[in-house]
Design a protein around this motif. Structure first.
Motif, PDB file in Angstrom:
ATOM      1  N   ARG A   1      -5.520   7.820   3.878  1.00 32.86           N
ATOM      2  CA  ARG A   1      -5.158   8.107   5.263  1.00 32.86           C
ATOM      3  C   ARG A   1      -3.787   8.750   5.398  1.00 32.86           C
ATOM      4  NH1 ARG A   1      -7.700   5.049  10.008  1.00 32.86           N
ATOM      5  NH2 ARG A   1      -6.657   6.121  11.676  1.00 32.86           N
ATOM      6  N   PHE A   2      -2.895   8.527   4.444  1.00 32.51           N
ATOM      7  CA  PHE A   2      -1.533   9.001   4.562  1.00 32.51           C
ATOM      8  C   PHE A   2      -1.189   9.938   3.420  1.00 32.51           C
ATOM      9  CE2 PHE A   2      -1.759   4.956   6.739  1.00 32.51           C
ATOM     10  CZ  PHE A   2      -1.299   5.330   7.984  1.00 32.51           C
ATOM     11  N   ASP A   3      -0.290  10.851   3.694  1.00 37.38           N
ATOM     12  CA  ASP A   3       0.104  11.871   2.734  1.00 37.38           C
ATOM     13  C   ASP A   3       1.158  11.309   1.778  1.00 37.38           C
ATOM     14  OD1 ASP A   3       0.587  14.177   1.366  1.00 37.38           O
ATOM     15  OD2 ASP A   3       1.583  15.208   3.021  1.00 37.38           O
ATOM     16  N   VAL A   4       0.703  10.599   0.769  1.00 35.10           N
ATOM     17  CA  VAL A   4       1.611   9.989  -0.195  1.00 35.10           C
ATOM     18  C   VAL A   4       2.344  11.075  -0.980  1.00 35.10           C
ATOM     19  CG1 VAL A   4       1.761   8.446  -2.175  1.00 35.10           C
ATOM     20  CG2 VAL A   4       0.167   7.939  -0.334  1.00 35.10           C
ATOM     21  N   ALA A   5       1.642  12.147  -1.319  1.00 32.66           N
ATOM     22  CA  ALA A   5       2.275  13.244  -2.061  1.00 32.66           C
ATOM     23  C   ALA A   5       3.364  13.905  -1.221  1.00 32.66           C
ATOM     24  CB  ALA A   5       1.234  14.270  -2.477  1.00 32.66           C
ATOM     25  N   GLY A   6       3.113  14.040   0.075  1.00 31.40           N
ATOM     26  CA  GLY A   6       4.130  14.614   0.963  1.00 31.40           C
ATOM     27  C   GLY A   6       5.368  13.731   1.039  1.00 31.40           C
ATOM     28  N   ARG A   7       5.138  12.422   1.113  1.00 31.93           N
ATOM     29  CA  ARG A   7       6.269  11.490   1.137  1.00 31.93           C
ATOM     30  C   ARG A   7       7.039  11.575  -0.165  1.00 31.93           C
ATOM     31  NH1 ARG A   7       5.032   5.336   1.289  1.00 31.93           N
ATOM     32  NH2 ARG A   7       5.173   5.647  -0.919  1.00 31.93           N
ATOM     33  N   ASP A   8       6.325  11.683  -1.280  1.00 34.63           N
ATOM     34  CA  ASP A   8       6.975  11.806  -2.578  1.00 34.63           C
ATOM     35  C   ASP A   8       7.806  13.088  -2.640  1.00 34.63           C
ATOM     36  OD1 ASP A   8       7.436  10.901  -5.290  1.00 34.63           O
ATOM     37  OD2 ASP A   8       6.172  12.584  -5.906  1.00 34.63           O
ATOM     38  N   GLU A   9       7.273  14.180  -2.118  1.00 35.02           N
ATOM     39  CA  GLU A   9       8.010  15.446  -2.109  1.00 35.02           C
ATOM     40  C   GLU A   9       9.283  15.325  -1.268  1.00 35.02           C
ATOM     41  OE1 GLU A   9       9.457  19.119  -2.661  1.00 35.02           O
ATOM     42  OE2 GLU A   9       7.821  18.190  -3.788  1.00 35.02           O
TER      43      GLU A   9
ATOM     44  N   GLY B   1       0.805  -1.209   0.000  1.00 30.63           N
ATOM     45  CA  GLY B   1       0.000   0.000   0.000  1.00 30.63           C
ATOM     46  C   GLY B   1       0.839   1.260   0.000  1.00 30.63           C
ATOM     47  N   PHE B   2       2.016   1.190   0.583  1.00 29.13           N
ATOM     48  CA  PHE B   2       2.934   2.328   0.606  1.00 29.13           C
ATOM     49  C   PHE B   2       3.868   2.329  -0.606  1.00 29.13           C
ATOM     50  CE2 PHE B   2       1.814   2.390   5.109  1.00 29.13           C
ATOM     51  CZ  PHE B   2       1.659   3.749   5.317  1.00 29.13           C
ATOM     52  N   GLY B   3       3.710   1.350  -1.482  1.00 31.34           N
ATOM     53  CA  GLY B   3       4.561   1.289  -2.673  1.00 31.34           C
ATOM     54  C   GLY B   3       5.965   0.807  -2.359  1.00 31.34           C
ATOM     55  N   LEU B   4       6.105  -0.016  -1.324  1.00 32.07           N
ATOM     56  CA  LEU B   4       7.419  -0.502  -0.906  1.00 32.07           C
ATOM     57  C   LEU B   4       7.522  -2.007  -1.124  1.00 32.07           C
ATOM     58  CD1 LEU B   4       7.686   1.533   2.397  1.00 32.07           C
ATOM     59  CD2 LEU B   4       8.931   1.946   0.283  1.00 32.07           C
ATOM     60  N   PRO B   5       8.745  -2.522  -1.201  1.00 34.97           N
ATOM     61  CA  PRO B   5       8.915  -3.976  -1.362  1.00 34.97           C
ATOM     62  C   PRO B   5       8.532  -4.711  -0.077  1.00 34.97           C
ATOM     63  CG  PRO B   5      11.041  -2.930  -1.035  1.00 34.97           C
ATOM     64  CD  PRO B   5      10.034  -1.818  -1.154  1.00 34.97           C
ATOM     65  N   HIS B   6       8.255  -6.001  -0.220  1.00 38.31           N
ATOM     66  CA  HIS B   6       7.908  -6.822   0.938  1.00 38.31           C
ATOM     67  C   HIS B   6       8.626  -8.161   0.843  1.00 38.31           C
ATOM     68  CE1 HIS B   6       5.149  -8.266  -2.146  1.00 38.31           C
ATOM     69  NE2 HIS B   6       5.041  -9.377  -1.445  1.00 38.31           N
TER      70      HIS B   6
ATOM     71  N   ALA C   1      16.555   2.582  -4.194  1.00 36.72           N
ATOM     72  CA  ALA C   1      17.796   2.295  -4.910  1.00 36.72           C
ATOM     73  C   ALA C   1      17.845   0.833  -5.354  1.00 36.72           C
ATOM     74  CB  ALA C   1      18.998   2.618  -4.038  1.00 36.72           C
ATOM     75  N   LYS C   2      17.324  -0.079  -4.518  1.00 35.11           N
ATOM     76  CA  LYS C   2      17.313  -1.493  -4.889  1.00 35.11           C
ATOM     77  C   LYS C   2      16.288  -1.769  -5.972  1.00 35.11           C
ATOM     78  CE  LYS C   2      18.902  -3.297  -0.475  1.00 35.11           C
ATOM     79  NZ  LYS C   2      18.519  -4.008   0.741  1.00 35.11           N
ATOM     80  N   MET C   3      15.143  -1.087  -5.903  1.00 36.68           N
ATOM     81  CA  MET C   3      14.086  -1.316  -6.879  1.00 36.68           C
ATOM     82  C   MET C   3      14.425  -0.680  -8.222  1.00 36.68           C
ATOM     83  SD  MET C   3      10.762  -0.813  -4.444  1.00 36.68           S
ATOM     84  CE  MET C   3       9.581  -0.912  -5.760  1.00 36.68           C
TER      85      MET C   3
END
Length: 147
Positions: free
Chosen positions: A123-131, A46-51, A85-87
């Protein structure tokens, strides 16, 4: 995947994780812990991260788990940078042309997963994290340029 023997630092890290899980798992069954790790995999997607592939995502998790993941990511910002960096390791040799049955054009998770992913995104500020990631990347590029 590394086919070599595990190094001492890798063994140290995995044993530390094991003992931490052992201490935290009092009163929880093996299945319960495994299922929770599958929920964490879903939250990371959901956060666009590896698992971890061994913990197949199960998207029926409590939103509180996504909040915990968000807090952990806020305390460990280097994780997202290292994961990116890994992705996306940078320039690589061009892959050969694909020959075979063409892939489907569907580029969305199955409907069961979509509602959970949308709930995390709302629920989370994805755009803020991207910035924040973009500014960190720009700062890194400037450092390299000035070095």
């Amino acid at each position: 995947m590394n086919a070599e023997h595990w190094s001492d630092p890798e063994n140290d890290a995995i044993v530390a994780v094991y003992f931490d899980m052992l201490q935290q798992s009092l009163g929880r069954s093996k299945g319960s812990i495994e299922f929770k790790n599958c929920n964490i995999s879903a939250a990371l997607i959901g956060f666009g991260l590896p698992h971890i592939g061994g913990y197949q995502p199960r998207f029926n998790f409590q939103m509180a788990l996504a909040e915990v993941v968000s807090r952990w990511l806020a305390r460990n910002p280097s994780f997202e940078t290292a994961s990116a960096a890994k992705m996306h390791p940078g320039f690589a040799e061009a892959s050969p042309l694909f020959s075979g049955v063409p892939p489907t054009m569907k580029n969305a998770p199955p409907l069961a997963e979509l509602s959970q992913i949308e709930a995390i995104a709302r629920r989370f500020d994805v755009a803020g994290r991207d910035e924040r990631n973009r500014s960190l990347g720009k700062a890194g590029e400037e450092r390299v340029f000035h070095h």
